[in-house]
Every structure is written in C-alpha cells, then in structure tokens.
Design a protein around this motif. Structure first.
Motif, PDB file in Angstrom:
ATOM      1  N   ARG A 283      -9.896   7.642   6.884  1.00 56.63           N
ATOM      2  CA  ARG A 283     -10.549   6.715   7.809  1.00 56.63           C
ATOM      3  C   ARG A 283      -9.586   5.676   8.370  1.00 56.63           C
ATOM      4  O   ARG A 283      -9.995   4.795   9.116  1.00 56.63           O
ATOM      5  N   GLY A 284      -8.315   5.751   7.982  1.00 56.11           N
ATOM      6  CA  GLY A 284      -7.332   4.802   8.483  1.00 56.11           C
ATOM      7  C   GLY A 284      -7.202   3.540   7.667  1.00 56.11           C
ATOM      8  O   GLY A 284      -6.490   2.616   8.056  1.00 56.11           O
ATOM      9  N   SER A 285      -7.895   3.477   6.533  1.00 59.42           N
ATOM     10  CA  SER A 285      -7.797   2.302   5.665  1.00 59.42           C
ATOM     11  C   SER A 285      -6.574   2.429   4.763  1.00 59.42           C
ATOM     12  O   SER A 285      -6.182   3.534   4.382  1.00 59.42           O
ATOM     13  N   LYS A 286      -5.984   1.298   4.414  1.00 56.57           N
ATOM     14  CA  LYS A 286      -4.821   1.312   3.530  1.00 56.57           C
ATOM     15  C   LYS A 286      -5.212   1.768   2.126  1.00 56.57           C
ATOM     16  O   LYS A 286      -6.275   1.395   1.624  1.00 56.57           O
ATOM     17  N   VAL A 287      -4.356   2.588   1.515  1.00 56.03           N
ATOM     18  CA  VAL A 287      -4.533   2.982   0.122  1.00 56.03           C
ATOM     19  C   VAL A 287      -3.670   2.032  -0.698  1.00 56.03           C
ATOM     20  O   VAL A 287      -2.445   2.091  -0.659  1.00 56.03           O
TER      21      VAL A 287
ATOM     22  N   HIS B 113       0.843  -1.193   0.000  1.00 56.40           N
ATOM     23  CA  HIS B 113       0.000   0.000   0.000  1.00 56.40           C
ATOM     24  C   HIS B 113       0.886   1.254   0.000  1.00 56.40           C
ATOM     25  O   HIS B 113       2.098   1.162   0.176  1.00 56.40           O
TER      26      HIS B 113
ATOM     27  N   TYR C 121      -2.319   5.669   4.120  1.00 53.70           N
ATOM     28  CA  TYR C 121      -3.643   5.467   4.697  1.00 53.70           C
ATOM     29  C   TYR C 121      -4.529   6.654   4.352  1.00 53.70           C
ATOM     30  O   TYR C 121      -4.066   7.785   4.241  1.00 53.70           O
ATOM     31  N   ASP C 122      -5.824   6.381   4.198  1.00 52.24           N
ATOM     32  CA  ASP C 122      -6.758   7.468   3.900  1.00 52.24           C
ATOM     33  C   ASP C 122      -7.261   8.095   5.197  1.00 52.24           C
ATOM     34  O   ASP C 122      -6.782   7.770   6.291  1.00 52.24           O
TER      35      ASP C 122
END
Length: 106
Positions: free
Chosen positions: A23-27, A17, A20-21
């Motif tokens: 919201r804490g999700s991996k990009v 990745h 992180y975006d």
C-alpha cells in the motif's frame, strides 16, 4: 513472510524503515537486540543444544535443525555439504562390450 521483496537491506541502513509494503506505507525496522543481549541469549541456547540465527530479511529468529547444522559444519570443514554425495563413484567402463576388430578401434 518477507513484505518488502527482493531488495538489499543495506539500502536502508541510514533510514528508520526497511522499505514499503503493497500500500506504499513504510515497513518500520524491528527493534534489534544490543550485542550483549545477543551474546547472552546465544550462550543460553548453546546450553540447551539449540542454534538460533537471525533472518534479517524476514526479521525473525530461526532455529536450525540438526541436519542444517551438520551441513554447515561439513562446509566449514571443506567437505561436500551432503554426506550422501559420493565424490569418487565407481568407474563404469562403457566400452567394455565393444569388439575392437569389428569397430575398427584397434
């Protein structure tokens, strides 16, 4: 646009990745083309008089305008980037109206 902020991408070279975006999700990294595909695509674009570069930070291909290409070629040639820039402007004699006797500059 850029979803990961001003973070050097080389920090994520070893990961799957690129940050992180909000919201804490991996990009997740986008699937990059192999070198052969890039070369063939660039040859096709050159035939069409198009110049495309890959913007790694925003993960997209960008077509350069003729003005951008001109600026790049001028810089590569060692000239000033903007053709409007005058590196040798006309000299303006700011002291032409000073009377040396009255001013004491004699």
């Amino acid at each position: 646009g850029n979803r990961i902020g001003r973070v050097p991408l080389h920090w994520y070279d070893e990961y799957d990745h690129v940050g992180y975006d909000g919201r804490g999700s991996k990009v997740v990294k986008s699937q990059s083309k192999d070198l052969l595909s890039q070369v063939l695509e660039n040859e096709d674009d050159a035939d069409k008089k198009r110049f495309v570069v890959h913007d790694a930070l925003n993960s997209r291909d960008v077509e350069l305008t003729p003005r951008q290409i001109e600026l790049i070629r001028r810089m590569q040639g060692g000239a000033y980037a903007h053709p409007e820039f005058d590196s040798n402007p006309d000299y303006i004699d700011y002291f032409s109206g000073v009377d040396p006797i009255k001013s004491g500059l004699n």
